[in-house]
Design a protein around this motif. Structure first.
Motif, PDB file in Angstrom:
ATOM      1  N   GLY A 151      -1.587  11.440   6.113  1.00  0.00           N
ATOM      2  CA  GLY A 151      -1.390  10.323   5.190  1.00  0.00           C
ATOM      3  C   GLY A 151      -2.428  10.431   4.092  1.00  0.00           C
ATOM      4  N   HIS A 152      -3.221   9.351   3.918  1.00  0.00           N
ATOM      5  CA  HIS A 152      -4.340   9.463   2.985  1.00  0.00           C
ATOM      6  C   HIS A 152      -5.474   8.516   3.373  1.00  0.00           C
ATOM      7  CE1 HIS A 152      -1.972   6.337   0.500  1.00  0.00           C
ATOM      8  NE2 HIS A 152      -3.085   5.729   0.769  1.00  0.00           N
ATOM      9  N   ALA A 153      -6.615   8.730   2.735  1.00  0.00           N
ATOM     10  CA  ALA A 153      -7.771   7.848   2.930  1.00  0.00           C
ATOM     11  C   ALA A 153      -8.420   7.609   1.574  1.00  0.00           C
ATOM     12  CB  ALA A 153      -8.774   8.488   3.889  1.00  0.00           C
ATOM     13  N   VAL A 213     -12.204   2.555   2.387  1.00  0.00           N
ATOM     14  CA  VAL A 213     -11.563   1.379   1.787  1.00  0.00           C
ATOM     15  C   VAL A 213     -10.249   1.099   2.506  1.00  0.00           C
ATOM     16  CG1 VAL A 213     -10.683   0.373  -0.369  1.00  0.00           C
ATOM     17  CG2 VAL A 213     -12.682   1.899  -0.408  1.00  0.00           C
ATOM     18  N   HIS A 214      -9.477   2.143   2.742  1.00  0.00           N
ATOM     19  CA  HIS A 214      -8.370   2.068   3.687  1.00  0.00           C
ATOM     20  C   HIS A 214      -7.910   3.471   4.058  1.00  0.00           C
ATOM     21  CE1 HIS A 214      -5.690   2.260   0.010  1.00  0.00           C
ATOM     22  NE2 HIS A 214      -4.958   3.007   0.808  1.00  0.00           N
ATOM     23  N   MET A 215      -7.152   3.544   5.133  1.00  0.00           N
ATOM     24  CA  MET A 215      -6.493   4.775   5.544  1.00  0.00           C
ATOM     25  C   MET A 215      -4.998   4.471   5.605  1.00  0.00           C
ATOM     26  SD  MET A 215      -7.607   4.681   9.572  1.00  0.00           S
ATOM     27  CE  MET A 215      -6.132   5.425  10.292  1.00  0.00           C
ATOM     28  N   PHE A 254       2.495  -2.231   3.641  1.00  0.00           N
ATOM     29  CA  PHE A 254       1.630  -3.401   3.804  1.00  0.00           C
ATOM     30  C   PHE A 254       0.294  -2.896   4.326  1.00  0.00           C
ATOM     31  CE2 PHE A 254       3.642  -2.922   7.982  1.00  0.00           C
ATOM     32  CZ  PHE A 254       2.556  -3.040   8.829  1.00  0.00           C
ATOM     33  N   TYR A 255      -0.714  -3.786   4.329  1.00  0.00           N
ATOM     34  CA  TYR A 255      -2.041  -3.434   4.829  1.00  0.00           C
ATOM     35  C   TYR A 255      -2.423  -4.385   5.958  1.00  0.00           C
ATOM     36  CZ  TYR A 255      -2.913  -0.695   0.533  1.00  0.00           C
ATOM     37  OH  TYR A 255      -2.860   0.211  -0.485  1.00  0.00           O
ATOM     38  N   VAL A 256      -2.955  -3.820   7.026  1.00  0.00           N
ATOM     39  CA  VAL A 256      -3.400  -4.627   8.167  1.00  0.00           C
ATOM     40  C   VAL A 256      -4.858  -4.268   8.465  1.00  0.00           C
ATOM     41  CG1 VAL A 256      -2.462  -2.910   9.800  1.00  0.00           C
ATOM     42  CG2 VAL A 256      -2.922  -5.237  10.595  1.00  0.00           C
ATOM     43  N   VAL A 264      -5.802  -0.579   7.299  1.00  0.00           N
ATOM     44  CA  VAL A 264      -4.800   0.473   7.483  1.00  0.00           C
ATOM     45  C   VAL A 264      -3.547   0.120   6.684  1.00  0.00           C
ATOM     46  CG1 VAL A 264      -3.379   1.760   9.140  1.00  0.00           C
ATOM     47  CG2 VAL A 264      -5.664   0.976   9.798  1.00  0.00           C
ATOM     48  N   GLU A 265      -3.133   1.051   5.830  1.00  0.00           N
ATOM     49  CA  GLU A 265      -1.891   0.891   5.071  1.00  0.00           C
ATOM     50  C   GLU A 265      -0.768   1.567   5.859  1.00  0.00           C
ATOM     51  OE1 GLU A 265      -1.973   2.789   1.227  1.00  0.00           O
ATOM     52  OE2 GLU A 265       0.017   2.025   0.660  1.00  0.00           O
ATOM     53  N   TYR A 266       0.379   0.885   5.923  1.00  0.00           N
ATOM     54  CA  TYR A 266       1.512   1.390   6.711  1.00  0.00           C
ATOM     55  C   TYR A 266       2.717   1.375   5.789  1.00  0.00           C
ATOM     56  CZ  TYR A 266       3.909   2.032  11.257  1.00  0.00           C
ATOM     57  OH  TYR A 266       4.590   2.520  12.344  1.00  0.00           O
TER      58      TYR A 266
END
Ligand SMILES: [Fe+2]
Length: 300
Positions: A151-153, A213-215, A254-256, A264-266
């Protein structure tokens, strides 16, 4: 450019059982049972032996990002370039390489202090992916794209210019979008590897306590995203951003907030790019629609 893909993350969690519960029951990843001397646990999403190593520790943060090179020659060339530019790094021992299921790696910090591990020769075990909650498949590439990574980070990069130069001049990524969102003093630099995923690693121009910041992980369909959203609600976890679609990678997501505080972005529908016909963009908006952000304790 020589980075093939973003291969794995090492995550430290104060409660790694809670993180594993989140990873398996909410994200839908599969636990990979592996013996580990330090008690780490492992999550897989495809033929790779793991994509996320979840380690017990005293904080909740990203420990390291694993970047993959196609072969030993590419990897050695990057090691030589780093040494030539005066960057120090440590070579991983055979035992530590085995723990990561790679043939060889080095570890170093980028100019903003993020730890990265550069490796080649991932040792695949081809155990079939079988999600405990029925996720059909995570998008990590196919026979046409090759491996597009997990995915990405997005990493914090307070030393912004030095860190961009480090990744583009030495590590082997290339900038694909430079985003100036409508938030004061905020900038996100998106970089791609040598695969069609629109971005694999991005840099945010400010520090972050979680070291990331997110994955992001990607599934195949909107229904899979919707089902994950229902699992998030059922688990009572904070939603950081509502469903929305990003401009640059077209991700509908969305982000959780994971237990401990890593975002975490899904999502699904991420853009695949032919880099021979691409002109890097400068964006002033991050979203086409949605992604209404809400940070616990800030907007409550
Ligand atoms: Fe993202």
């Amino acid at each position: 450019m020589t980075v093939a893909a973003i291969g794995y993350l090492r995550i430290e969690a104060q409660d790694n059982a809670a993180w594993m519960e989140f990873g398996t029951q909410v994200l839908g990843l599969m636990e990979a049972p592996r013996e580990d001397s330090a008690g780490a646990r492992f999550l897989r999403m495809d033929a790779h032996p793991f994509r996320f190593m979840v380690e017990s520790g005293t904080s909740d943060r990203l420990v390291a990002t694993g970047l993959e090179y196609r072969n030993q020659g590419d990897w050695r060339a990057v090691c030589d370039a780093l040494a030539g530019a005066g960057h120090s790094f440590s070579a991983g021992s055979a035992e530590e390489a085995e723990r990561r299921c790679v043939s060889g790696y080095i570890s170093l910090q980028d100019p903003s202090g993020n730890t990265i591990e550069l490796y080649y020769g991932r040792k695949l075990d081809y155990v079939p992916f079988n999600s405990p909650v029925g996720v059909q498949r995570f998008v990590t590439g196919d026979e046409y794209t090759g491996d597009t990574g997990f995915g990405h980070a997005v990493l914090p990069a307070a030393q912004t210019e030095d860190t961009i130069a480090f990744y583009t001049d030495l590590i082997g990524l290339a900038v694909c979008d430079d985003l100036y969102p409508p938030i004061p003093d905020s900038r996100v630099i998106f970089m791609h590897a040598d695969n069609p995923r629109q971005h694999s690693l991005a840099l945010y121009n400010q520090p972050h306590p979680a070291g990331v910041v997110h994955m992001m992980v990607e599934v195949d369909t909107l229904d899979e995203v919707g089902l994950a959203l229902e699992r998030v609600k059922q688990a009572g976890l904070p939603l950081l951003a509502t469903l929305g679609r990003h401009v640059n990678d077209n991700m509908c997501s969305f982000y959780v907030l994971a237990p401990g505080g890593i975002a975490v972005e899904y999502g699904y529908d991420g853009l695949l790019v032919d880099w021979d016909n691409y002109t890097p963009t400068v964006s002033t908006e991050g979203d086409l629609w949605g992604h209404e952000y809400s940070f616990p304790g800030v907007n409550d």
